[in-house]
Design a protein around this motif. Structure first.
Motif, PDB file in Angstrom:
ATOM      1  N   PHE A   2      23.896 -46.421  24.004  1.00 35.50           N
ATOM      2  CA  PHE A   2      22.485 -46.185  24.286  1.00 35.50           C
ATOM      3  C   PHE A   2      21.773 -47.510  24.494  1.00 35.50           C
ATOM      4  N   GLU A   3      20.672 -47.430  25.229  1.00 33.47           N
ATOM      5  CA  GLU A   3      19.861 -48.606  25.523  1.00 33.47           C
ATOM      6  C   GLU A   3      18.482 -48.440  24.874  1.00 33.47           C
ATOM      7  N   PRO A   4      17.773 -49.552  24.648  1.00 32.12           N
ATOM      8  CA  PRO A   4      16.415 -49.433  24.117  1.00 32.12           C
ATOM      9  C   PRO A   4      15.583 -48.482  24.983  1.00 32.12           C
ATOM     10  N   ASP A   6      15.975 -45.214  24.969  1.00 28.90           N
ATOM     11  CA  ASP A   6      16.661 -43.928  25.088  1.00 28.90           C
ATOM     12  C   ASP A   6      16.257 -42.996  23.964  1.00 28.90           C
ATOM     13  N   ARG A   7      16.126 -41.717  24.282  1.00 29.33           N
ATOM     14  CA  ARG A   7      15.876 -40.680  23.282  1.00 29.33           C
ATOM     15  C   ARG A   7      17.222 -40.091  22.897  1.00 29.33           C
ATOM     16  N   VAL A   8      17.520 -40.095  21.590  1.00 30.86           N
ATOM     17  CA  VAL A   8      18.819 -39.655  21.091  1.00 30.86           C
ATOM     18  C   VAL A   8      18.604 -38.602  20.003  1.00 30.86           C
ATOM     19  N   LEU A  22      19.075 -46.288  14.996  1.00 29.02           N
ATOM     20  CA  LEU A  22      18.609 -46.053  16.360  1.00 29.02           C
ATOM     21  C   LEU A  22      17.244 -46.687  16.591  1.00 29.02           C
ATOM     22  N   THR A  23      16.350 -46.519  15.626  1.00 30.60           N
ATOM     23  CA  THR A  23      15.013 -47.109  15.729  1.00 30.60           C
ATOM     24  C   THR A  23      15.108 -48.630  15.802  1.00 30.60           C
ATOM     25  N   CYS A  27      15.780 -47.445  20.168  1.00 34.93           N
ATOM     26  CA  CYS A  27      15.911 -46.070  20.655  1.00 34.93           C
ATOM     27  C   CYS A  27      14.923 -45.178  19.917  1.00 34.93           C
ATOM     28  N   GLU A  28      14.702 -44.001  20.462  1.00 36.67           N
ATOM     29  CA  GLU A  28      13.834 -43.013  19.809  1.00 36.67           C
ATOM     30  C   GLU A  28      14.682 -41.875  19.263  1.00 36.67           C
ATOM     31  N   LYS A  58      18.959 -38.880  26.202  1.00 41.52           N
ATOM     32  CA  LYS A  58      20.096 -39.631  26.738  1.00 41.52           C
ATOM     33  C   LYS A  58      21.399 -39.099  26.149  1.00 41.52           C
TER      34      LYS A  58
END
Length: 80
Positions: A2-4, A6-8, A22-23, A27-28, A58
């Motif tokens: 995942f990239e900054p 991205d919603r996961v 993730l945060t 990421c969100e 994502k």
């Protein structure tokens, strides 16, 4: 993976530090409520779809067996 930005999707209850990581990576995390009750599998799929429709996901992180509940997803549930 995942990239900054991205919603996961991550399930709760679950290991809280996953959402924190993730945060920290920019990421969100999108929290998807789950239960150990059998109907919850369909509810989880519905919640994932609703979250994706709201704003594109994502991906999703799925732990099976899941902590802290110890529940496991069947091949059919994962495929669904």
């Amino acid at each position: 993976m995942f990239e900054p930005g991205d919603r996961v999707a991550v399930t709760v209850p679950g290991i809280r530090r996953i959402a924190n990581i993730l945060t920290a990576l920019g990421c969100e995390p999108v929290l998807i409520e789950t239960s150990s009750e059998p109907p919850s599998r369909a509810d989880t799929a519905t919640a994932l779809l609703a979250a994706h429709r709201k704003s594109q996901l994502k991906g999703a992180l799925v732990g099976s067996p899941a902590n802290p509940t110890g529940t496991m997803m069947s091949r059919e549930a994962l495929t669904g």
